[in-house]
Design a protein around this motif. Structure first.
Motif, mmCIF file in Angstrom:
data_model
loop_
_atom_site.group_PDB
_atom_site.id
_atom_site.type_symbol
_atom_site.label_atom_id
_atom_site.label_comp_id
_atom_site.label_asym_id
_atom_site.label_seq_id
_atom_site.Cartn_x
_atom_site.Cartn_y
_atom_site.Cartn_z
ATOM 1 N N ALA A 155 8.488 -7.135 0.020
ATOM 2 C CA ALA A 155 8.113 -7.471 -1.308
ATOM 3 C C ALA A 155 9.328 -7.276 -2.112
ATOM 4 N N ILE A 156 10.454 -6.820 -1.531
ATOM 5 C CA ILE A 156 11.632 -6.467 -2.864
ATOM 6 C C ILE A 156 12.840 -7.363 -2.029
ATOM 7 N N ILE A 157 13.332 -7.948 -2.685
ATOM 8 C CA ILE A 157 14.844 -8.625 -2.463
ATOM 9 C C ILE A 157 15.908 -8.220 -3.585
ATOM 10 N N ALA A 158 17.038 -7.644 -3.166
ATOM 11 C CA ALA A 158 18.092 -7.260 -3.765
ATOM 12 C C ALA A 158 19.442 -8.124 -3.656
ATOM 13 N N SER A 159 19.904 -8.562 -4.758
ATOM 14 C CA SER A 159 21.131 -9.215 -4.250
ATOM 15 C C SER A 159 22.258 -7.643 -3.768
ATOM 16 N N VAL A 160 23.240 -8.506 -3.334
ATOM 17 C CA VAL A 160 24.223 -7.512 -2.575
ATOM 18 C C VAL A 160 24.858 -7.062 -4.005
ATOM 19 N N PRO A 161 25.319 -5.641 -4.093
ATOM 20 C CA PRO A 161 26.001 -5.101 -5.260
ATOM 21 C C PRO A 161 27.376 -5.846 -5.339
ATOM 22 N N ILE A 162 27.825 -6.025 -6.705
ATOM 23 C CA ILE A 162 29.079 -6.697 -6.929
ATOM 24 C C ILE A 162 29.556 -5.679 -7.961
ATOM 25 N N ILE A 163 31.101 -5.429 -7.493
ATOM 26 C CA ILE A 163 31.817 -4.508 -8.191
ATOM 27 C C ILE A 163 32.474 -5.061 -9.559
ATOM 28 N N ASN A 164 32.563 -4.344 -10.637
ATOM 29 C CA ASN A 164 33.067 -4.899 -11.779
ATOM 30 C C ASN A 164 34.157 -3.813 -12.284
ATOM 31 N N GLU A 165 35.592 -4.369 -12.045
ATOM 32 C CA GLU A 165 36.469 -3.518 -12.350
ATOM 33 C C GLU A 165 36.763 -3.131 -13.920
ATOM 34 N N PRO A 166 37.197 -2.059 -14.168
ATOM 35 C CA PRO A 166 37.894 -1.816 -15.679
ATOM 36 C C PRO A 166 38.498 -2.975 -16.320
ATOM 37 N N GLY A 167 38.269 -3.137 -17.508
ATOM 38 C CA GLY A 167 39.147 -4.187 -18.170
ATOM 39 C C GLY A 167 38.827 -5.664 -17.668
ATOM 40 N N LEU A 168 37.610 -5.818 -16.852
ATOM 41 C CA LEU A 168 37.289 -7.181 -16.575
ATOM 42 C C LEU A 168 35.594 -7.211 -16.872
ATOM 43 N N ARG A 169 35.214 -7.058 -18.278
ATOM 44 C CA ARG A 169 34.069 -6.642 -18.499
ATOM 45 C C ARG A 169 33.488 -8.116 -19.050
ATOM 46 N N ASP A 170 33.641 -9.108 -18.476
ATOM 47 C CA ASP A 170 33.024 -10.341 -19.027
ATOM 48 C C ASP A 170 31.408 -10.489 -18.765
ATOM 49 N N SER A 171 30.767 -11.361 -19.396
ATOM 50 C CA SER A 171 29.272 -11.397 -19.145
ATOM 51 C C SER A 171 29.235 -11.914 -17.588
ATOM 52 N N ILE A 172 27.863 -11.137 -17.153
ATOM 53 C CA ILE A 172 27.636 -11.341 -15.701
ATOM 54 C C ILE A 172 26.346 -12.051 -15.906
ATOM 55 N N SER A 173 26.051 -13.376 -14.798
ATOM 56 C CA SER A 173 25.195 -14.004 -14.837
ATOM 57 C C SER A 173 24.641 -14.126 -13.561
ATOM 58 N N TYR A 174 23.328 -14.200 -13.300
ATOM 59 C CA TYR A 174 22.549 -14.557 -12.207
ATOM 60 C C TYR A 174 21.641 -15.845 -12.252
ATOM 61 N N GLN A 175 21.865 -16.910 -11.364
ATOM 62 C CA GLN A 175 20.820 -18.082 -11.552
ATOM 63 C C GLN A 175 19.673 -17.725 -10.486
ATOM 64 N N PHE A 176 18.721 -17.871 -10.905
ATOM 65 C CA PHE A 176 17.390 -17.829 -10.274
ATOM 66 C C PHE A 176 16.793 -19.028 -10.122
ATOM 67 N N ASP A 177 16.720 -19.454 -8.922
ATOM 68 C CA ASP A 177 16.005 -20.695 -8.487
ATOM 69 C C ASP A 177 14.948 -20.618 -7.508
ATOM 70 N N PRO A 178 13.699 -20.376 -8.291
ATOM 71 C CA PRO A 178 12.557 -20.134 -7.286
ATOM 72 C C PRO A 178 12.335 -21.217 -6.201
ATOM 73 N N CYS A 179 12.446 -22.361 -6.855
ATOM 74 C CA CYS A 179 12.152 -23.560 -5.763
ATOM 75 C C CYS A 179 12.906 -23.488 -4.382
ATOM 76 N N SER A 180 13.981 -22.843 -4.480
ATOM 77 C CA SER A 180 14.823 -22.703 -3.259
ATOM 78 C C SER A 180 14.689 -21.787 -2.404
ATOM 79 N N LEU A 181 13.728 -20.852 -2.953
ATOM 80 C CA LEU A 181 13.092 -19.829 -2.171
ATOM 81 C C LEU A 181 11.917 -19.931 -1.725
ATOM 82 N N SER A 182 11.055 -21.107 -2.024
ATOM 83 C CA SER A 182 9.776 -21.515 -1.937
ATOM 84 C C SER A 182 9.129 -21.590 -0.461
ATOM 85 N N SER A 183 10.276 -21.967 0.423
ATOM 86 C CA SER A 183 9.407 -22.063 1.704
ATOM 87 C C SER A 183 9.392 -20.688 2.475
#
Length: 181
Positions: A90-118
């Protein structure tokens, strides 16, 4: 002569007197505060996704940080399928990603439910909802797992000192059905 006498007395007092040197105090360590999230897209709350078009939705963490600017930050996204009625995996979590100091750009995740539908065909149906979390921590997460099958659904949120993470949450409501592939 009198001025010379006073100078000699002052010098004698200075040389024979006590001289107190204050200890040099080191600057205290800054308080280790939790990271913060200030701006996300789309707006928090209920997000509707029309599965009929097979489109993906991008979730963005645009303004975030930590008062302790030298700390790396760790982020992940979690999909909680329990609101849709799913009980196993019932729970899916992405593998954690590290964000180093000084590199604080925006973070985005694309969610495509139809690719997971099967794998989750009963979840992505018109009228059902899931919860999507965006986590941010200033220490590593305990588990890098992607699937959480145990009944302790807090596991993907836990960090090494059990301090945890801050998060934002959306409820995604589906309408329509994924196109046949």
């Amino acid at each position: 002569m009198r001025g010379l006498f006073l100078s000699a007395i002052a010098a004698g007092l200075f040389l024979n007197g006590c001289l107190y040197v204050a200890p040099i105090e080191e600057e205290p360590e800054p308080e280790d505060t939790m990271p913060f999230i200030n701006a996300v897209s789309p707006s928090l709350g209920v997000v509707e996704m029309d599965l009929s078009y097979g489109d993906a939705k991008t979730f963005v963490l645009s303004t975030y940080g930590d008062d302790n600017q030298e700390q790396p930050l760790y982020h992940r996204i979690i999909m909680d399928f329990r609101p849709s009625g799913l009980t196993s995996d019932a729970i899916i979590a992405s593998v954690p990603i590290i964000n180093e100091p000084g590199l604080r750009d925006s973070i985005s995740y694309q969610f495509d439910p139809c690719s997971l539908s099967s794998a989750y065909s009963t979840v992505f149906e018109s009228g059902k909802t899931i919860d999507l979390y965006f986590l941010l921590a200033d220490e590593p997460f305990i588990h890098d797992n992607e699937l959480f099958m145990s009944t302790d659904y807090a596991l993907p949120f836990k960090t090494y000192t059990d301090r945890g993470a801050i998060f934002v949450q959306w409820t995604i409501r589906f309408k329509g059905n994924c196109p046949a592939h």
